[in-house]
Design an enzyme around this catalytic site. Structure first.
Site, PDB file in Angstrom:
ATOM      1  N   CYS A   1     -49.927   7.347   2.751  1.00 34.70           N
ATOM      2  CA  CYS A   1     -51.240   6.736   2.991  1.00 34.70           C
ATOM      3  C   CYS A   1     -51.530   6.527   4.469  1.00 34.70           C
ATOM      4  O   CYS A   1     -52.601   6.044   4.828  1.00 34.70           O
ATOM      5  CB  CYS A   1     -51.338   5.416   2.243  1.00 34.70           C
ATOM      6  SG  CYS A   1     -50.239   4.155   2.894  1.00 34.70           S
TER       7      CYS A   1
ATOM      8  N   LYS B   1      -4.206   8.301  -9.476  1.00 30.67           N
ATOM      9  CA  LYS B   1      -4.502   7.256  -8.485  1.00 30.67           C
ATOM     10  C   LYS B   1      -5.974   6.897  -8.653  1.00 30.67           C
ATOM     11  O   LYS B   1      -6.861   7.683  -8.332  1.00 30.67           O
ATOM     12  CB  LYS B   1      -4.236   7.768  -7.071  1.00 30.67           C
ATOM     13  CG  LYS B   1      -4.419   6.697  -6.007  1.00 30.67           C
ATOM     14  CD  LYS B   1      -3.932   7.184  -4.661  1.00 30.67           C
ATOM     15  CE  LYS B   1      -3.927   6.146  -3.558  1.00 30.67           C
ATOM     16  NZ  LYS B   1      -4.920   5.110  -3.585  1.00 30.67           N
TER      17      LYS B   1
ATOM     18  N   CYS C   1     -43.603   0.629   3.204  1.00 32.38           N
ATOM     19  CA  CYS C   1     -45.052   0.718   3.267  1.00 32.38           C
ATOM     20  C   CYS C   1     -45.553  -0.475   2.465  1.00 32.38           C
ATOM     21  O   CYS C   1     -45.117  -0.688   1.333  1.00 32.38           O
ATOM     22  CB  CYS C   1     -45.545   2.005   2.620  1.00 32.38           C
ATOM     23  SG  CYS C   1     -47.329   1.996   2.366  1.00 32.38           S
TER      24      CYS C   1
ATOM     25  N   ASP D   1      -9.569   5.343  -8.199  1.00 37.26           N
ATOM     26  CA  ASP D   1     -10.327   5.058  -6.994  1.00 37.26           C
ATOM     27  C   ASP D   1     -11.218   3.845  -7.236  1.00 37.26           C
ATOM     28  O   ASP D   1     -12.413   3.952  -7.456  1.00 37.26           O
ATOM     29  CB  ASP D   1     -11.173   6.293  -6.633  1.00 37.26           C
ATOM     30  CG  ASP D   1     -11.656   6.222  -5.197  1.00 37.26           C
ATOM     31  OD1 ASP D   1     -11.208   5.331  -4.456  1.00 37.26           O
ATOM     32  OD2 ASP D   1     -12.486   7.062  -4.824  1.00 37.26           O
TER      33      ASP D   1
ATOM     34  N   CYS E   1     -46.747   5.441   6.923  1.00 37.84           N
ATOM     35  CA  CYS E   1     -46.373   5.929   5.594  1.00 37.84           C
ATOM     36  C   CYS E   1     -46.784   7.397   5.434  1.00 37.84           C
ATOM     37  O   CYS E   1     -47.942   7.743   5.697  1.00 37.84           O
ATOM     38  CB  CYS E   1     -47.048   5.066   4.529  1.00 37.84           C
ATOM     39  SG  CYS E   1     -46.898   5.752   2.882  1.00 37.84           S
TER      40      CYS E   1
ATOM     41  N   GLU F   1       1.228   9.005 -12.423  1.00 34.73           N
ATOM     42  CA  GLU F   1      -0.052   8.613 -13.022  1.00 34.73           C
ATOM     43  C   GLU F   1      -1.195   8.864 -12.049  1.00 34.73           C
ATOM     44  O   GLU F   1      -0.972   9.093 -10.862  1.00 34.73           O
ATOM     45  CB  GLU F   1      -0.019   7.148 -13.470  1.00 34.73           C
ATOM     46  CG  GLU F   1       0.386   6.158 -12.399  1.00 34.73           C
ATOM     47  CD  GLU F   1       0.595   4.753 -12.969  1.00 34.73           C
ATOM     48  OE1 GLU F   1      -0.267   4.309 -13.726  1.00 34.73           O
ATOM     49  OE2 GLU F   1       1.608   4.139 -12.628  1.00 34.73           O
TER      50      GLU F   1
ATOM     51  N   TYR G   1      -1.335  -0.917 -13.958  1.00 35.74           N
ATOM     52  CA  TYR G   1      -0.312   0.081 -13.632  1.00 35.74           C
ATOM     53  C   TYR G   1       0.969  -0.495 -13.030  1.00 35.74           C
ATOM     54  O   TYR G   1       1.891   0.241 -12.717  1.00 35.74           O
ATOM     55  CB  TYR G   1      -0.852   1.173 -12.720  1.00 35.74           C
ATOM     56  CG  TYR G   1      -1.612   0.681 -11.500  1.00 35.74           C
ATOM     57  CD1 TYR G   1      -0.977  -0.041 -10.504  1.00 35.74           C
ATOM     58  CD2 TYR G   1      -2.967   0.957 -11.347  1.00 35.74           C
ATOM     59  CE1 TYR G   1      -1.666  -0.484  -9.393  1.00 35.74           C
ATOM     60  CE2 TYR G   1      -3.663   0.518 -10.237  1.00 35.74           C
ATOM     61  CZ  TYR G   1      -3.006  -0.208  -9.259  1.00 35.74           C
ATOM     62  OH  TYR G   1      -3.687  -0.652  -8.167  1.00 35.74           O
TER      63      TYR G   1
ATOM     64  N   LYS H   1       6.140   7.325  -8.819  1.00 36.32           N
ATOM     65  CA  LYS H   1       7.019   6.180  -8.575  1.00 36.32           C
ATOM     66  C   LYS H   1       8.389   6.489  -9.168  1.00 36.32           C
ATOM     67  O   LYS H   1       8.451   7.070 -10.262  1.00 36.32           O
ATOM     68  CB  LYS H   1       6.470   4.928  -9.287  1.00 36.32           C
ATOM     69  CG  LYS H   1       5.012   4.682  -9.047  1.00 36.32           C
ATOM     70  CD  LYS H   1       4.458   3.606  -9.984  1.00 36.32           C
ATOM     71  CE  LYS H   1       2.946   3.512  -9.775  1.00 36.32           C
ATOM     72  NZ  LYS H   1       2.296   2.554 -10.661  1.00 36.32           N
TER      73      LYS H   1
ATOM     74  N   LYS I   1      -2.876  12.758  -2.534  1.00 37.22           N
ATOM     75  CA  LYS I   1      -4.319  12.759  -2.787  1.00 37.22           C
ATOM     76  C   LYS I   1      -4.828  14.177  -2.974  1.00 37.22           C
ATOM     77  O   LYS I   1      -4.198  15.136  -2.532  1.00 37.22           O
ATOM     78  CB  LYS I   1      -5.032  12.122  -1.601  1.00 37.22           C
ATOM     79  CG  LYS I   1      -4.832  10.622  -1.517  1.00 37.22           C
ATOM     80  CD  LYS I   1      -6.038  10.028  -0.846  1.00 37.22           C
ATOM     81  CE  LYS I   1      -5.856   8.582  -0.499  1.00 37.22           C
ATOM     82  NZ  LYS I   1      -7.034   8.056   0.175  1.00 37.22           N
TER      83      LYS I   1
ATOM     84  N   SER J   1       0.858  -1.185   0.000  1.00 36.51           N
ATOM     85  CA  SER J   1       0.000   0.000   0.000  1.00 36.51           C
ATOM     86  C   SER J   1       0.891   1.231   0.000  1.00 36.51           C
ATOM     87  O   SER J   1       2.098   1.136   0.206  1.00 36.51           O
ATOM     88  CB  SER J   1      -0.929  -0.012   1.200  1.00 36.51           C
ATOM     89  OG  SER J   1      -0.163  -0.143   2.355  1.00 36.51           O
TER      90      SER J   1
ATOM     91  N   ARG K   1      -6.399  -7.864  -3.514  1.00 38.92           N
ATOM     92  CA  ARG K   1      -5.227  -7.538  -2.720  1.00 38.92           C
ATOM     93  C   ARG K   1      -5.281  -8.270  -1.369  1.00 38.92           C
ATOM     94  O   ARG K   1      -4.276  -8.750  -0.861  1.00 38.92           O
ATOM     95  CB  ARG K   1      -5.188  -6.025  -2.513  1.00 38.92           C
ATOM     96  CG  ARG K   1      -4.045  -5.561  -1.696  1.00 38.92           C
ATOM     97  CD  ARG K   1      -3.941  -4.040  -1.803  1.00 38.92           C
ATOM     98  NE  ARG K   1      -2.899  -3.562  -0.930  1.00 38.92           N
ATOM     99  CZ  ARG K   1      -3.092  -3.289   0.351  1.00 38.92           C
ATOM    100  NH1 ARG K   1      -4.265  -3.439   0.893  1.00 38.92           N
ATOM    101  NH2 ARG K   1      -2.084  -2.875   1.088  1.00 38.92           N
TER     102      ARG K   1
ATOM    103  N   CYS L   1     -51.487   2.240  -1.597  1.00 35.77           N
ATOM    104  CA  CYS L   1     -50.807   3.500  -1.274  1.00 35.77           C
ATOM    105  C   CYS L   1     -50.616   4.341  -2.541  1.00 35.77           C
ATOM    106  O   CYS L   1     -50.113   3.868  -3.559  1.00 35.77           O
ATOM    107  CB  CYS L   1     -49.457   3.208  -0.629  1.00 35.77           C
ATOM    108  SG  CYS L   1     -48.466   4.693  -0.392  1.00 35.77           S
TER     109      CYS L   1
HETATM  110  S1  IVH Z   1       1.071   1.482  -7.902  1.00 34.31           S
HETATM  111  C1  IVH Z   1       2.169   0.333  -3.538  1.00 34.31           C
HETATM  112  N1  IVH Z   1      -0.464   2.986  -9.271  1.00 34.31           N
HETATM  113  O1  IVH Z   1      -3.386   2.579  -4.537  1.00 34.31           O
HETATM  114  C2  IVH Z   1       2.317  -0.391  -4.786  1.00 34.31           C
HETATM  115  N2  IVH Z   1      -1.338   2.050  -7.279  1.00 34.31           N
HETATM  116  O2  IVH Z   1      -2.263   2.592  -1.609  1.00 34.31           O
HETATM  117  C3  IVH Z   1       2.272   0.459  -5.970  1.00 34.31           C
HETATM  118  N3  IVH Z   1      -3.696   2.636  -6.868  1.00 34.31           N
HETATM  119  O3  IVH Z   1      -3.569  -0.704  -3.504  1.00 34.31           O
HETATM  120  C4  IVH Z   1       0.935   0.578  -6.472  1.00 34.31           C
HETATM  121  N4  IVH Z   1      -3.964   3.859  -8.661  1.00 34.31           N
HETATM  122  O4  IVH Z   1      -4.995  -0.071  -5.439  1.00 34.31           O
HETATM  123  C5  IVH Z   1      -0.359   2.238  -8.167  1.00 34.31           C
HETATM  124  N5  IVH Z   1      -1.717   4.351 -10.645  1.00 34.31           N
HETATM  125  C6  IVH Z   1      -1.618   3.597  -9.557  1.00 34.31           C
HETATM  126  C7  IVH Z   1      -2.691   3.416  -8.666  1.00 34.31           C
HETATM  127  C8  IVH Z   1      -2.523   2.632  -7.530  1.00 34.31           C
HETATM  128  C9  IVH Z   1      -4.545   3.384  -7.582  1.00 34.31           C
HETATM  129  C10 IVH Z   1      -4.059   2.008  -5.587  1.00 34.31           C
HETATM  130  C11 IVH Z   1      -3.753   0.558  -5.524  1.00 34.31           C
HETATM  131  C12 IVH Z   1      -3.003   0.335  -4.238  1.00 34.31           C
HETATM  132  C13 IVH Z   1      -3.194   1.620  -3.543  1.00 34.31           C
HETATM  133  C14 IVH Z   1      -1.964   1.934  -2.766  1.00 34.31           C
END
Ligand code: IVH
Length: 666
Positions: A413, A113, A428, A115, A410, A111, A223, A292, A316, A79, A134, A433
């Site tokens: 009614c 993130k 209800c 959701d 309700c 890139e 990714y 990264k 974020k 994570s 995961r 109604c």
């Molecule tokens: S790379 C940590 N790239 O974010 C390993 N993760 O908190 C590298 N996520 O569980 C992960 N978009 O579900 C990577 N472009 C992205 C991402 C991404 C969303 C999520 C992924 C991971 C969580 C990490």
């Protein structure tokens, strides 16, 4: 010969799946596609030994599982540490340099993130053999059946020389537009709606019945990689190109320019601001960016701490929130009688959109958040779309507020409401109604149901209020004079309404069944019911046994249908509609195929699975009956048949083997 054709069909269909779901550029019609798909299914049914591991037939969903198997990840799924400010990107970069003991600029791959829900796809020799969630990072759940239903994920890599092993990591998501459609379908079908696209995606992947996943609009973006054998990459940015080459979806295929190689931290900060402004325009939810270290060698050097890599971080976006006050809480009654509390707020702008209403879902949710009339609250748009109350600002609570309780009667009614054991929803249950009637009528006339396009919500409200309509069939008894008694109803528009009612009389069985608004019977289920029963009379005569033969219908849905059709008032309503001139066309499907017009029942164990055999009969136009009767044409007999054979013999029903049935289709 058939092996060659099988390989050919797998390839052609996969190619079309790719064109349609990845490139958004279909090159054949849906009908042509369906024909190829049916040929594939037929071939596989006839010859069970063909290699189905990469067959598109796997995408339609398999028999429901009892639980998901837990499987270890070869490499842990990590994570990311989170931060909410672009300044943290700079401190992240400083930390990286310190660990590496270097002052050189570090190149980053940046890139969005996503959701959604993270997932690992395992390809062995080019074939998708497993998909894992995961989980806790070390142990994931095997959700292969569900993942295989996602059409943009290749079952086989598009390369003549696939690697021995490739673990692809990425995110499963639902696009905003698809999410809204899904939620309105759920609502119409009387099923629970999802709070945001991520919940919908996660909830879908956790379903044990993969047929549900196959009906949901899931997407995937890759990714990262896990373990690989037979592949070497130097940099993160090479992954995208490789993924595209072998047919794995990435975000840059859809939106080139959305990922970026950044020369240093300050370029990564600009990227953060770029994505933040793009965010509202993206078709899917993101909640920040991920950066990264681009070089895999550097990633190795940096290593991990606890469960987070030291070579990556997430920055974020601040959620788009605002403060407002609750002016009122009203309780709406839906088509299924469900009571939904809705907060009415002083209008406030969140991320450029003014919001005034937010659903509070049910009593549990109200209690959990302790939302009261008069409270100041923080609101946000869940997943950028749906307004949601995040929390109450208790310091600002006025003295006189009271906890809000959904009324025991309700609001429409005044009948006492019900809450079943174990359910969160209050309902209800009064069949008379007015609120339920209005919602049911709105559904009945809606575009995808009976399509009375000139009968809008407002007209329904007045028709019910004036008691001109108390049931579906009353719509077809309306005269122009009736309409002219309503306020704001002119001569011309009354005429148009009558015309629109008249032209809705020609409809299809699937639309009609859908329009009835039976609980859990959405558009798709209505289609299956129409295909299966062929006529409205057969549908009204359905038994539990026969309903359970219909694709995608389980116990819960079957019971809801039985309760509906066995209610004499409702069944009579259908007859009344027909006598008022409704023309319900039989599904076209039933008329085509070698087995059209013939009915079948299976007994004993066949060479193929029971469900597959039924599908095969139906695909070829045959009808499946629930019991032996004089209406039955053929009893298909396998090993260890039961007493049905005797009964069939006594009624003169033809008895055939599976092989003989296959011959009938040739
Ligand atoms: S790379 C940590 N790239 O974010 C390993 N993760 O908190 C590298 N996520 O569980 C992960 N978009 O579900 C990577 N472009 C992205 C991402 C991404 C969303 C999520 C992924 C991971 C969580 C990490």
């Amino acid at each position: 010969m058939s092996k060659k054709r099988h390989e050919e069909l797998k390839k052609i269909i996969s190619e079309h799946d790719y064109n349609y779901h990845m490139l958004d550029r279909p090159t054949i019609s849906d009908q042509e596609y369906d024909l190829l798909f049916e040929e594939l299914l037929r071939l596989e049914l006839r010859e069970p030994d063909l290699d189905k591991s990469d067959s598109p037939s796997q995408r339609v969903g398999a028999a429901p599982l009892v639980f998901f198997e837990k499987v270890s990840h070869r490499r842990p799924m990590l994570s990311l540490s989170n931060s909410y400010s672009p300044v943290d990107i700079v401190s992240f970069d400083e930390r990286v340099k310190k660990i590496l003991n270097s002052t050189d600029e570090i190149e980053y791959f940046a890139e969005p993130k996503f959701d959604g829900l993270s997932i690992e796809l395992i390809y062995e020799n080019g074939i998708l053999t497993r998909a894992l969630t995961r989980g806790d990072g070390s142990l994931g759940e095997d959700v292969t059946q569900n993942v295989k239903t996602i059409k943009s994920i290749p079952l086989k890599l598009k390369t003549p020389s696939p690697p021995r092993l490739l673990e692809v990591r990425g995110e499963i998501l639902i696009f905003k537009k698809d999410f809204e459609k899904l939620n309105s379908q759920q609502q119409e079908n009387g099923q629970q709606t999802f709070a945001n696209p991520r919940n919908a995606a996660a909830g879908t992947i956790r379903q044990l019945d993969s047929k549900i996943a196959s009906s949901r609009p899931l997407k995937f973006f890759a990714y990262a990689i896990g373990e690989t054998e037979g592949l070497v990459f130097e940099k993160q940015d090479q992954l995208g190109e490789y993924f595209s080459n072998v047919g794995i979806p990435t975000v840059s295929l859809l939106h080139p320019g959305l990922v970026r190689v950044c020369k240093n931290a300050s370029e990564a900060v600009s990227y953060y601001h770029f994505i933040e402004t793009e965010r509202p325009r993206l078709p899917f939810d993101i909640d920040g960016i991920v950066i990264k270290a681009n070089s895999f060698r550097l990633q190795d050097d940096l290593g991990l701490v606890a469960r987070s890599p030291r070579w990556a971080t997430a920055a974020k976006f601040k959620p788009q929130q605002a403060e407002t006050t609750i002016e009122n809480i009203v309780v709406q009654v839906g088509r299924t009688g469900a009571l939904t509390p809705v907060a009415i707020m002083s209008p406030v702008k969140v991320g450029g959109v003014t919001i005034t209403n937010a659903t509070l879902h049910n009593q549990e949710e109200i209690d959990r958040k302790d939302v009261r009339i008069g409270d100041s609250v923080i609101v946000q748009r869940a997943g950028d779309v749906i307004p949601e109350i995040v929390q109450v600002i208790l310091q600002k609570r006025p003295k006189s507020t009271q906890p809000f309780v959904i009324p025991s009667h309700c609001p429409s009614c005044l009948t006492a409401v019900q809450k079943l054991e174990g359910e969160v929803i209050t309902r209800c249950t009064n069949p008379l109604c007015q609120a339920i009637l209005k919602e049911s009528l709105k559904h009945f006339v809606s575009r995808r149901a009976m399509n009375l396009d000139k009968v809008g919500d407002r007209l329904i409200e007045s028709l019910v209020d004036k008691k001109l309509v108390t049931k579906f069939s009353d719509l077809y008894r309306l005269s122009k004079q009736d309409l002219l008694t309503l306020d704001r109803q002119g001569d011309k528009s009354a005429e148009n309404v009558i015309k629109s009612i008249h032209s809705s009389k020609k409809t299809s069985l699937a639309r009609f069944i859908f329009a009835l608004g039976i609980r859990f019977v959405g558009e798709q289920t209505a289609k299956h019911l129409a295909d299966h029963f062929g006529t409205i009379e057969n549908f009204l005569d359905a038994t539990e046994e026969s309903l359970l033969l219909v694709p995608e219908i389980g116990n819960k849905v079957a019971q809801a249908i039985l309760a509906w059709i066995s209610n004499p008032k409702l069944a009579n309503e259908v007859r009344a509609l027909i006598s008022l001139g409704l023309e319900i066309a039989a599904p076209q499907r039933a008329a085509v195929g070698e087995l059209a017009g013939k009915s079948f029942l299976i007994t004993g164990t066949l060479e193929v699975k029971r469900d597959a055999a039924k599908d095969f009969i139906e695909k070829n136009g045959g009808k499946i009956l629930g019991s032996v009767s004089s209406k039955l044409n053929y009893l298909v007999v396998g090993e260890d048949p039961g007493s049905k054979v005797e009964k069939a013999e006594s009624l003169g029903v033809k008895i055939i083997s599976w092989e003989e049935l296959i011959k009938m289709t040739k």
